[in-house]
Design a protein around this motif. Structure first.
Motif, PDB file in Angstrom:
ATOM      1  N   PRO A 207      -1.739  -5.136   6.475  1.00 40.89           N
ATOM      2  CA  PRO A 207      -1.091  -6.033   5.512  1.00 40.89           C
ATOM      3  C   PRO A 207       0.342  -5.628   5.190  1.00 40.89           C
ATOM      4  CG  PRO A 207      -2.774  -4.695   4.436  1.00 40.89           C
ATOM      5  CD  PRO A 207      -2.957  -4.519   5.902  1.00 40.89           C
ATOM      6  N   ALA A 208       0.630  -4.325   5.126  1.00 44.16           N
ATOM      7  CA  ALA A 208       2.003  -3.900   4.853  1.00 44.16           C
ATOM      8  C   ALA A 208       2.924  -4.286   6.004  1.00 44.16           C
ATOM      9  CB  ALA A 208       2.046  -2.398   4.611  1.00 44.16           C
ATOM     10  N   THR A 209       2.449  -4.114   7.234  1.00 46.77           N
ATOM     11  CA  THR A 209       3.230  -4.518   8.397  1.00 46.77           C
ATOM     12  C   THR A 209       3.400  -6.030   8.431  1.00 46.77           C
ATOM     13  OG1 THR A 209       2.398  -2.612   9.630  1.00 46.77           O
ATOM     14  CG2 THR A 209       3.357  -4.401  10.914  1.00 46.77           C
ATOM     15  N   GLN A 210       2.360  -6.772   8.022  1.00 43.42           N
ATOM     16  CA  GLN A 210       2.441  -8.230   7.980  1.00 43.42           C
ATOM     17  C   GLN A 210       3.514  -8.689   6.996  1.00 43.42           C
ATOM     18  OE1 GLN A 210      -1.174 -10.124   6.605  1.00 43.42           O
ATOM     19  NE2 GLN A 210      -0.806 -11.963   7.835  1.00 43.42           N
ATOM     20  N   LEU A 211       3.606  -8.044   5.843  1.00 40.09           N
ATOM     21  CA  LEU A 211       4.632  -8.412   4.874  1.00 40.09           C
ATOM     22  C   LEU A 211       6.037  -8.132   5.413  1.00 40.09           C
ATOM     23  CD1 LEU A 211       3.249  -7.320   1.381  1.00 40.09           C
ATOM     24  CD2 LEU A 211       3.437  -9.615   2.322  1.00 40.09           C
ATOM     25  N   GLU A 212       6.178  -7.089   6.194  1.00 36.44           N
ATOM     26  CA  GLU A 212       7.476  -6.792   6.804  1.00 36.44           C
ATOM     27  C   GLU A 212       7.862  -7.895   7.781  1.00 36.44           C
ATOM     28  OE1 GLU A 212      10.401  -5.065   9.581  1.00 36.44           O
ATOM     29  OE2 GLU A 212       8.345  -5.669  10.070  1.00 36.44           O
ATOM     30  N   ARG A 213       6.869  -8.397   8.516  1.00 34.26           N
ATOM     31  CA  ARG A 213       7.132  -9.440   9.519  1.00 34.26           C
ATOM     32  C   ARG A 213       7.337 -10.805   8.873  1.00 34.26           C
ATOM     33  NH1 ARG A 213       3.579 -12.894  11.749  1.00 34.26           N
ATOM     34  NH2 ARG A 213       1.750 -11.668  11.141  1.00 34.26           N
ATOM     35  N   VAL A 214       6.479 -11.183   7.914  1.00 31.01           N
ATOM     36  CA  VAL A 214       6.492 -12.535   7.364  1.00 31.01           C
ATOM     37  C   VAL A 214       7.506 -12.694   6.235  1.00 31.01           C
ATOM     38  CG1 VAL A 214       5.103 -14.251   6.121  1.00 31.01           C
ATOM     39  CG2 VAL A 214       4.098 -12.955   8.018  1.00 31.01           C
ATOM     40  N   ALA A 215       7.549 -11.706   5.338  1.00 31.57           N
ATOM     41  CA  ALA A 215       8.381 -11.821   4.134  1.00 31.57           C
ATOM     42  C   ALA A 215       9.617 -10.941   4.173  1.00 31.57           C
ATOM     43  CB  ALA A 215       7.550 -11.487   2.894  1.00 31.57           C
ATOM     44  N   GLU A 216       9.791 -10.186   5.279  1.00 32.40           N
ATOM     45  CA  GLU A 216      10.939  -9.299   5.437  1.00 32.40           C
ATOM     46  C   GLU A 216      11.037  -8.291   4.297  1.00 32.40           C
ATOM     47  OE1 GLU A 216      14.425 -11.646   6.054  1.00 32.40           O
ATOM     48  OE2 GLU A 216      13.764 -12.383   8.010  1.00 32.40           O
ATOM     49  N   LEU A 217       9.872  -7.793   3.867  1.00 31.31           N
ATOM     50  CA  LEU A 217       9.822  -6.767   2.835  1.00 31.31           C
ATOM     51  C   LEU A 217       9.755  -5.389   3.477  1.00 31.31           C
ATOM     52  CD1 LEU A 217       7.287  -8.347   0.305  1.00 31.31           C
ATOM     53  CD2 LEU A 217       9.775  -8.616   0.406  1.00 31.31           C
ATOM     54  N   ASP A 218      10.259  -4.401   2.775  1.00 32.56           N
ATOM     55  CA  ASP A 218      10.174  -3.019   3.237  1.00 32.56           C
ATOM     56  C   ASP A 218       8.754  -2.516   2.967  1.00 32.56           C
ATOM     57  OD1 ASP A 218      10.298  -0.333   3.763  1.00 32.56           O
ATOM     58  OD2 ASP A 218      11.907   0.103   2.341  1.00 32.56           O
ATOM     59  N   PRO A 219       7.936  -2.290   4.015  1.00 35.32           N
ATOM     60  CA  PRO A 219       6.543  -1.905   3.776  1.00 35.32           C
ATOM     61  C   PRO A 219       6.390  -0.543   3.114  1.00 35.32           C
ATOM     62  CG  PRO A 219       7.086  -1.712   6.089  1.00 35.32           C
ATOM     63  CD  PRO A 219       8.261  -2.392   5.436  1.00 35.32           C
ATOM     64  N   LEU A 220       7.421   0.281   3.197  1.00 36.64           N
ATOM     65  CA  LEU A 220       7.340   1.603   2.590  1.00 36.64           C
ATOM     66  C   LEU A 220       7.775   1.598   1.131  1.00 36.64           C
ATOM     67  CD1 LEU A 220       8.713   3.807   5.514  1.00 36.64           C
ATOM     68  CD2 LEU A 220       6.346   3.204   4.981  1.00 36.64           C
ATOM     69  N   SER A 221       8.265   0.453   0.640  1.00 35.58           N
ATOM     70  CA  SER A 221       8.729   0.377  -0.756  1.00 35.58           C
ATOM     71  C   SER A 221       7.988  -0.694  -1.547  1.00 35.58           C
ATOM     72  CB  SER A 221      10.244   0.085  -0.790  1.00 35.58           C
ATOM     73  OG  SER A 221      10.960   1.117  -0.147  1.00 35.58           O
ATOM     74  N   LEU A 222       6.796  -1.055  -1.078  1.00 40.91           N
ATOM     75  CA  LEU A 222       6.004  -2.045  -1.804  1.00 40.91           C
ATOM     76  C   LEU A 222       5.490  -1.445  -3.110  1.00 40.91           C
ATOM     77  CD1 LEU A 222       3.907  -3.410   1.199  1.00 40.91           C
ATOM     78  CD2 LEU A 222       5.848  -4.553   0.084  1.00 40.91           C
ATOM     79  N   ASN A 223       5.237  -2.302  -4.083  1.00 36.33           N
ATOM     80  CA  ASN A 223       4.709  -1.874  -5.379  1.00 36.33           C
ATOM     81  C   ASN A 223       3.178  -1.868  -5.298  1.00 36.33           C
ATOM     82  OD1 ASN A 223       4.235  -1.292  -8.056  1.00 36.33           O
ATOM     83  ND2 ASN A 223       4.926  -3.279  -8.837  1.00 36.33           N
ATOM     84  N   THR A 224       2.656  -0.836  -4.671  1.00 39.75           N
ATOM     85  CA  THR A 224       1.224  -0.803  -4.375  1.00 39.75           C
ATOM     86  C   THR A 224       0.489   0.222  -5.226  1.00 39.75           C
ATOM     87  OG1 THR A 224       1.508   0.856  -2.616  1.00 39.75           O
ATOM     88  CG2 THR A 224       1.629  -1.464  -1.981  1.00 39.75           C
ATOM     89  N   GLN A 225      -0.796  -0.062  -5.422  1.00 38.86           N
ATOM     90  CA  GLN A 225      -1.732   0.872  -6.031  1.00 38.86           C
ATOM     91  C   GLN A 225      -2.901   1.017  -5.085  1.00 38.86           C
ATOM     92  OE1 GLN A 225      -1.952   2.729  -8.912  1.00 38.86           O
ATOM     93  NE2 GLN A 225      -3.928   3.474  -8.200  1.00 38.86           N
ATOM     94  N   PHE A 226      -3.221   2.241  -4.676  1.00 36.69           N
ATOM     95  CA  PHE A 226      -4.362   2.459  -3.802  1.00 36.69           C
ATOM     96  C   PHE A 226      -5.629   2.566  -4.649  1.00 36.69           C
ATOM     97  CE2 PHE A 226      -0.929   4.258  -1.063  1.00 36.69           C
ATOM     98  CZ  PHE A 226      -1.001   3.267  -0.091  1.00 36.69           C
ATOM     99  N   ALA A 227      -6.543   1.631  -4.414  1.00 33.83           N
ATOM    100  CA  ALA A 227      -7.740   1.516  -5.246  1.00 33.83           C
ATOM    101  C   ALA A 227      -8.809   2.540  -4.882  1.00 33.83           C
ATOM    102  CB  ALA A 227      -8.314   0.107  -5.128  1.00 33.83           C
ATOM    103  N   GLY A 228      -8.741   3.098  -3.675  1.00 40.29           N
ATOM    104  CA  GLY A 228      -9.724   4.090  -3.261  1.00 40.29           C
ATOM    105  C   GLY A 228     -10.972   3.506  -2.647  1.00 40.29           C
ATOM    106  N   GLY A 229     -11.026   2.185  -2.497  1.00 44.50           N
ATOM    107  CA  GLY A 229     -12.178   1.515  -1.883  1.00 44.50           C
ATOM    108  C   GLY A 229     -11.939   0.021  -1.888  1.00 44.50           C
ATOM    109  N   HIS A 230     -12.530  -0.681  -0.918  1.00 44.00           N
ATOM    110  CA  HIS A 230     -12.333  -2.134  -0.815  1.00 44.00           C
ATOM    111  C   HIS A 230     -12.889  -2.878  -2.045  1.00 44.00           C
ATOM    112  CE1 HIS A 230     -10.827  -2.172   3.387  1.00 44.00           C
ATOM    113  NE2 HIS A 230     -11.485  -1.029   3.430  1.00 44.00           N
ATOM    114  N   PRO A 231     -14.105  -2.583  -2.511  1.00 44.22           N
ATOM    115  CA  PRO A 231     -14.580  -3.249  -3.727  1.00 44.22           C
ATOM    116  C   PRO A 231     -13.685  -2.956  -4.932  1.00 44.22           C
ATOM    117  CG  PRO A 231     -16.411  -2.239  -2.562  1.00 44.22           C
ATOM    118  CD  PRO A 231     -15.164  -1.730  -1.920  1.00 44.22           C
ATOM    119  N   ASN A 232     -13.158  -1.730  -5.013  1.00 44.21           N
ATOM    120  CA  ASN A 232     -12.280  -1.388  -6.132  1.00 44.21           C
ATOM    121  C   ASN A 232     -11.020  -2.252  -6.134  1.00 44.21           C
ATOM    122  OD1 ASN A 232     -14.065   0.596  -6.837  1.00 44.21           O
ATOM    123  ND2 ASN A 232     -12.893   2.271  -5.953  1.00 44.21           N
ATOM    124  N   SER A 233     -10.525  -2.576  -4.938  1.00 43.89           N
ATOM    125  CA  SER A 233      -9.350  -3.425  -4.845  1.00 43.89           C
ATOM    126  C   SER A 233      -9.660  -4.833  -5.367  1.00 43.89           C
ATOM    127  CB  SER A 233      -8.857  -3.497  -3.395  1.00 43.89           C
ATOM    128  OG  SER A 233      -7.633  -4.200  -3.304  1.00 43.89           O
TER     129      SER A 233
END
Length: 341
Positions: A207-233
């Motif tokens: 998904p981070a790479t997809q945002l770089e391709r589609v939205a021209e966002l820097d995937p390394l500077s996204l405002n992300t929170q790692f939930a620690g699990g798919h259900p947690n997300s």
């Protein structure tokens, strides 16, 4: 129409003959003792451990995963004839390290972590998971703000258990990705995004790479929170903490029992490109004979009713096949491209 409860059905795995990695299973000897067939005096004998450790990473509530992992370890141990302990690490990166340091001998990894285990820990990739007859899957993007991210009407799909799941942007009909990518262009660099784990293919890399391709966002500077699990997300977005999030498709099934309204609280609005399924790697310093026996035992457990249920409980797996190393090279390329950003 999309299959509503796609993670619920458990199919018995077809009997698959894995290509033998070598080794006859005869007892090996060392030093000046008699050599077994195929050995030469210049070959170093591999001494396998008396107990094996199976490592997993959370994709569900931790206490439940520990219990399911222990049951899976017991079934594999009974089939293999070697004691197996289980460990649940906090992340794929931690499990790769455990393989590298000898603290785990068998690991169940996502595709990016699979190739990391091979490249960084010298592990051998032996099996890949099958779901719905396919060895690929995709990231699902979901939101608690369909007014913003749904470019068409929200579609409701009723599940067999009576719960309702919501979709938009064609994701209710799409069986493979990508889909709904126009909506991803609405995500901005500072948009809070719930992702899964820094080593997760569907929960970060793709998904981070997809945002770089589609939205021209820097995937390394996204405002992300790692939930620690798919259900947690899923829970992060349902609670309103983040407007959008990602998980494997459809991780809402891992939450719906505790929250029957989860499918209406979060709406799936986009998919990533297809991703090779998760799989199994074994420590490279195990004998080739034991590596093959582990793979055979894991497939044999899948072919039992009890084993199939446990695999489903652990990671929603319905089959195991020999690893497609060529397909995993695509995941390796995503990792390499991401690292070079």
């Amino acid at each position: 129409m999309k299959r509503a409860m796609r993670w619920a059905a458990v199919g018995a795995a077809a009997a698959l003959a894995l290509t033998a990695c070598g080794g006859s299973g005869d007892e090996e000897t060392t030093g000046g003792e008699d050599m077994t067939d195929g050995e030469t005096s210049g070959e170093e004998t591999v001494e396998d451990p008396d107990t094996l450790v199976l490592g997993l990473v959370p994709s569900q509530e931790m206490d439940s995963l520990v219990e399911d992992a222990d049951q899976l370890g017991t079934l594999i141990s009974d089939e293999l004839g070697i004691p197996i302990e289980t460990t649940v690490t906090e992340s794929y990166a931690a499990l790769v390290t455990a393989m590298q340091t000898g603290q785990a001998h068998i690991g169940m990894f996502g595709p990016i972590a699979l190739v990391q285990a091979a490249d960084q820990s010298g592990a051998e990739i032996v099996l890949q998971s099958v779901r719905f007859g396919a060895s690929t899957y995709h990231t699902q993007w979901f939101t608690n703000d369909p007014d913003t991210y749904c470019l068409d009407e929200v579609v409701e799909v009723e599940n067999e258990d009576g719960s309702t799941y919501t979709f938009c942007n064609g994701t209710d009909e799409a069986e493979t990705g990508p889909a709904g990518e126009d909506a991803l262009a609405l995500i901005e660099q500072d948009t809070p995004i719930s992702m899964v784990d820094a080593s997760s293919a569907s929960g970060y890399y793709y998904p981070a790479t997809q945002l770089e391709r589609v939205a021209e966002l820097d995937p390394l500077s996204l405002n992300t929170q790692f939930a620690g699990g798919h259900p947690n997300s899923i829970i992060n977005v349902a609670s309103g903490d983040y407007p959008v999030g990602v998980s494997f498709d459809d991780a809402r099934n891992n939450v719906v029992e505790e929250n029957p309204q989860i499918g209406e609280e979060v709406t799936v609005f986009a998919y990533s490109d297809e991703i090779p399924n998760d799989g199994v790697a074994v420590a490279g310093d195990l004998s080739e004979d034991l590596q093959q026996r582990i793979a055979d035992a894991m497939v044999a457990v899948m072919e039992t009713e009890e084993g199939a249920q446990v695999y489903d409980d652990v990671y929603s797996i319905e089959g195991l096949v020999p690893a497609d190393l060529d397909a995993l090279d695509a995941a390796r390329q995503v990792e390499a491209n991401f690292a070079g950003l």
